[in-house]
Design a protein around this motif. Structure first.
Motif, PDB file in Angstrom:
ATOM      1  N   MET A 111      -8.649 -50.581 -33.162  1.00 55.02           N
ATOM      2  CA  MET A 111      -7.458 -50.197 -33.917  1.00 55.02           C
ATOM      3  C   MET A 111      -6.989 -48.821 -33.450  1.00 55.02           C
ATOM      4  O   MET A 111      -7.772 -47.892 -33.336  1.00 55.02           O
ATOM      5  N   PHE A 112      -5.708 -48.709 -33.152  1.00 51.32           N
ATOM      6  CA  PHE A 112      -5.151 -47.433 -32.716  1.00 51.32           C
ATOM      7  C   PHE A 112      -4.458 -46.767 -33.889  1.00 51.32           C
ATOM      8  O   PHE A 112      -4.157 -47.396 -34.891  1.00 51.32           O
ATOM      9  N   SER A 113      -4.228 -45.479 -33.748  1.00 52.10           N
ATOM     10  CA  SER A 113      -3.443 -44.808 -34.773  1.00 52.10           C
ATOM     11  C   SER A 113      -2.639 -43.681 -34.152  1.00 52.10           C
ATOM     12  O   SER A 113      -3.118 -42.990 -33.264  1.00 52.10           O
ATOM     13  N   TYR A 114      -1.393 -43.582 -34.579  1.00 48.06           N
ATOM     14  CA  TYR A 114      -0.499 -42.517 -34.138  1.00 48.06           C
ATOM     15  C   TYR A 114      -0.011 -41.783 -35.368  1.00 48.06           C
ATOM     16  O   TYR A 114       0.143 -42.368 -36.432  1.00 48.06           O
ATOM     17  N   ASN A 115       0.261 -40.526 -35.206  1.00 48.45           N
ATOM     18  CA  ASN A 115       0.783 -39.704 -36.278  1.00 48.45           C
ATOM     19  C   ASN A 115       2.305 -39.751 -36.213  1.00 48.45           C
ATOM     20  O   ASN A 115       2.897 -39.225 -35.274  1.00 48.45           O
ATOM     21  N   ILE A 116       2.930 -40.364 -37.200  1.00 54.89           N
ATOM     22  CA  ILE A 116       4.384 -40.496 -37.176  1.00 54.89           C
ATOM     23  C   ILE A 116       5.067 -39.129 -37.135  1.00 54.89           C
ATOM     24  O   ILE A 116       6.155 -38.980 -36.597  1.00 54.89           O
ATOM     25  N   ASN A 117       4.414 -38.110 -37.685  1.00 55.48           N
ATOM     26  CA  ASN A 117       4.994 -36.766 -37.654  1.00 55.48           C
ATOM     27  C   ASN A 117       4.603 -35.976 -36.411  1.00 55.48           C
ATOM     28  O   ASN A 117       4.987 -34.822 -36.267  1.00 55.48           O
ATOM     29  N   GLY A 118       3.841 -36.617 -35.514  1.00 61.76           N
ATOM     30  CA  GLY A 118       3.449 -35.967 -34.272  1.00 61.76           C
ATOM     31  C   GLY A 118       4.619 -35.847 -33.306  1.00 61.76           C
ATOM     32  O   GLY A 118       5.648 -36.520 -33.439  1.00 61.76           O
ATOM     33  N   LYS A 119       4.469 -34.992 -32.309  1.00 61.96           N
ATOM     34  CA  LYS A 119       5.521 -34.744 -31.335  1.00 61.96           C
ATOM     35  C   LYS A 119       5.599 -35.888 -30.329  1.00 61.96           C
ATOM     36  O   LYS A 119       4.632 -36.214 -29.666  1.00 61.96           O
ATOM     37  N   ALA A 120       6.778 -36.481 -30.219  1.00 55.95           N
ATOM     38  CA  ALA A 120       7.044 -37.477 -29.178  1.00 55.95           C
ATOM     39  C   ALA A 120       7.496 -36.780 -27.899  1.00 55.95           C
ATOM     40  O   ALA A 120       7.325 -37.304 -26.802  1.00 55.95           O
ATOM     41  N   SER A 121       8.088 -35.582 -28.056  1.00 59.85           N
ATOM     42  CA  SER A 121       8.596 -34.794 -26.926  1.00 59.85           C
ATOM     43  C   SER A 121       8.796 -33.361 -27.417  1.00 59.85           C
ATOM     44  O   SER A 121       8.473 -33.032 -28.550  1.00 59.85           O
ATOM     45  N   ARG A 122       9.400 -32.523 -26.578  1.00 61.34           N
ATOM     46  CA  ARG A 122       9.640 -31.133 -26.976  1.00 61.34           C
ATOM     47  C   ARG A 122      10.538 -31.032 -28.204  1.00 61.34           C
ATOM     48  O   ARG A 122      10.345 -30.183 -29.061  1.00 61.34           O
ATOM     49  N   HIS A 123      11.572 -31.879 -28.280  1.00 61.85           N
ATOM     50  CA  HIS A 123      12.574 -31.765 -29.343  1.00 61.85           C
ATOM     51  C   HIS A 123      12.446 -32.804 -30.448  1.00 61.85           C
ATOM     52  O   HIS A 123      13.146 -32.696 -31.464  1.00 61.85           O
ATOM     53  N   PHE A 124      11.606 -33.821 -30.278  1.00 60.30           N
ATOM     54  CA  PHE A 124      11.596 -34.935 -31.225  1.00 60.30           C
ATOM     55  C   PHE A 124      10.191 -35.311 -31.670  1.00 60.30           C
ATOM     56  O   PHE A 124       9.263 -35.307 -30.876  1.00 60.30           O
ATOM     57  N   THR A 125      10.087 -35.676 -32.949  1.00 60.58           N
ATOM     58  CA  THR A 125       8.860 -36.277 -33.460  1.00 60.58           C
ATOM     59  C   THR A 125       9.042 -37.799 -33.412  1.00 60.58           C
ATOM     60  O   THR A 125      10.161 -38.303 -33.258  1.00 60.58           O
ATOM     61  N   TYR A 126       7.929 -38.511 -33.586  1.00 59.73           N
ATOM     62  CA  TYR A 126       8.043 -39.970 -33.674  1.00 59.73           C
ATOM     63  C   TYR A 126       8.893 -40.358 -34.885  1.00 59.73           C
ATOM     64  O   TYR A 126       9.674 -41.316 -34.816  1.00 59.73           O
ATOM     65  N   ALA A 127       8.762 -39.622 -35.968  1.00 55.69           N
ATOM     66  CA  ALA A 127       9.547 -39.915 -37.174  1.00 55.69           C
ATOM     67  C   ALA A 127      11.042 -39.851 -36.888  1.00 55.69           C
ATOM     68  O   ALA A 127      11.818 -40.656 -37.422  1.00 55.69           O
ATOM     69  N   ASP A 128      11.471 -38.903 -36.051  1.00 56.54           N
ATOM     70  CA  ASP A 128      12.890 -38.808 -35.692  1.00 56.54           C
ATOM     71  C   ASP A 128      13.389 -40.114 -35.081  1.00 56.54           C
ATOM     72  O   ASP A 128      14.507 -40.553 -35.345  1.00 56.54           O
ATOM     73  N   LEU A 129      12.552 -40.720 -34.249  1.00 52.88           N
ATOM     74  CA  LEU A 129      12.936 -41.924 -33.513  1.00 52.88           C
ATOM     75  C   LEU A 129      12.768 -43.206 -34.327  1.00 52.88           C
ATOM     76  O   LEU A 129      13.350 -44.235 -34.003  1.00 52.88           O
ATOM     77  N   ILE A 130      11.963 -43.134 -35.382  1.00 52.60           N
ATOM     78  CA  ILE A 130      11.628 -44.322 -36.169  1.00 52.60           C
ATOM     79  C   ILE A 130      12.414 -44.374 -37.480  1.00 52.60           C
ATOM     80  O   ILE A 130      12.844 -45.438 -37.913  1.00 52.60           O
TER      81      ILE A 130
END
Length: 196
Positions: free
Chosen positions: A1-20
């Motif tokens: 089972m994998f887990s990602y932090n939705i509030n983690g950084k996807a890039s310099r300017h964006f979190t995963y939450a921004d994209l989701i």
């Protein structure tokens, strides 16, 4: 089972939450719009890093209007009168699978729709200029252009086709219809010629 932090950084300017969490429908209907496939999380990070960050660096902050789309969210949007989505084609579902464990979109990658936030001087950003800059400077898969004051759709994917499709909205039906298209240098010429 994998887990990602939705509030983690996807890039310099964006979190995963921004994209989701940028779509209105998921928020209005309390849909948990989380990717289940590890490849989707990786694709969202590539989209943010390779496409969105450079656009922010060039034009300033973005407003994401539609990002990742889970199968549940796609089903909900499809019930709208003019849903304006094509889950099998548009890459918003990224690497997610349906109930039969088949890829929803075999183009893979990831996609989002966005506008550039008006600059501090208060002058609106012309999305045709943004699209032209993308065609000339970035490596992408598909770019859908709807008009100078409408959000752009941008995607990455394994093929990175550099494909531009301009779309017009039928005033009577509200349906979007394809107009001019092209790849690479032709895409640059096409986006320079549109008049809407």
């Amino acid at each position: 089972m994998f887990s990602y932090n939705i509030n983690g950084k996807a890039s310099r300017h964006f979190t995963y939450a921004d994209l989701i969490n940028c779509g209105v429908t998921a928020q209005q209907h309390h849909i948990e719009n989380l990717p289940l496939q590890p490849d989707t999380w990786r694709a969202l990070s590539l989209l943010a890093t390779q496409i969105l960050d450079p656009i922010v660096d060039q034009f300033g902050p973005l407003s994401l209007t539609y990002g990742f789309c889970s199968p549940e969210l796609a089903r909900k949007i499809a019930k709208n009168r003019n849903p304006h989505i094509a889950p099998k084609l548009d890459q918003h579902c990224s690497h997610e699978v349906n109930q039969n464990q088949k890829l929803i979109c075999d183009r893979l990658g990831a996609a989002c729709d966005f506008t550039v936030i008006d600059n501090p001087a208060g002058t609106a950003v012309n999305m045709q200029q943004v699209a032209a800059w993308i065609c000339e400077n970035l490596k992408f898969d598909r770019l859908y252009y709807y008009g100078k004051d409408r959000p752009l759709h941008i995607s990455i994917g394994p093929q990175m086709n550099q494909f531009l499709q301009t779309m017009k909205t039928n005033a009577d039906t509200g349906h979007r219809v394809p107009s001019k298209k092209g790849r690479n240098e032709v895409a640059i010429a096409v986006i320079g010629q549109v008049d809407y």
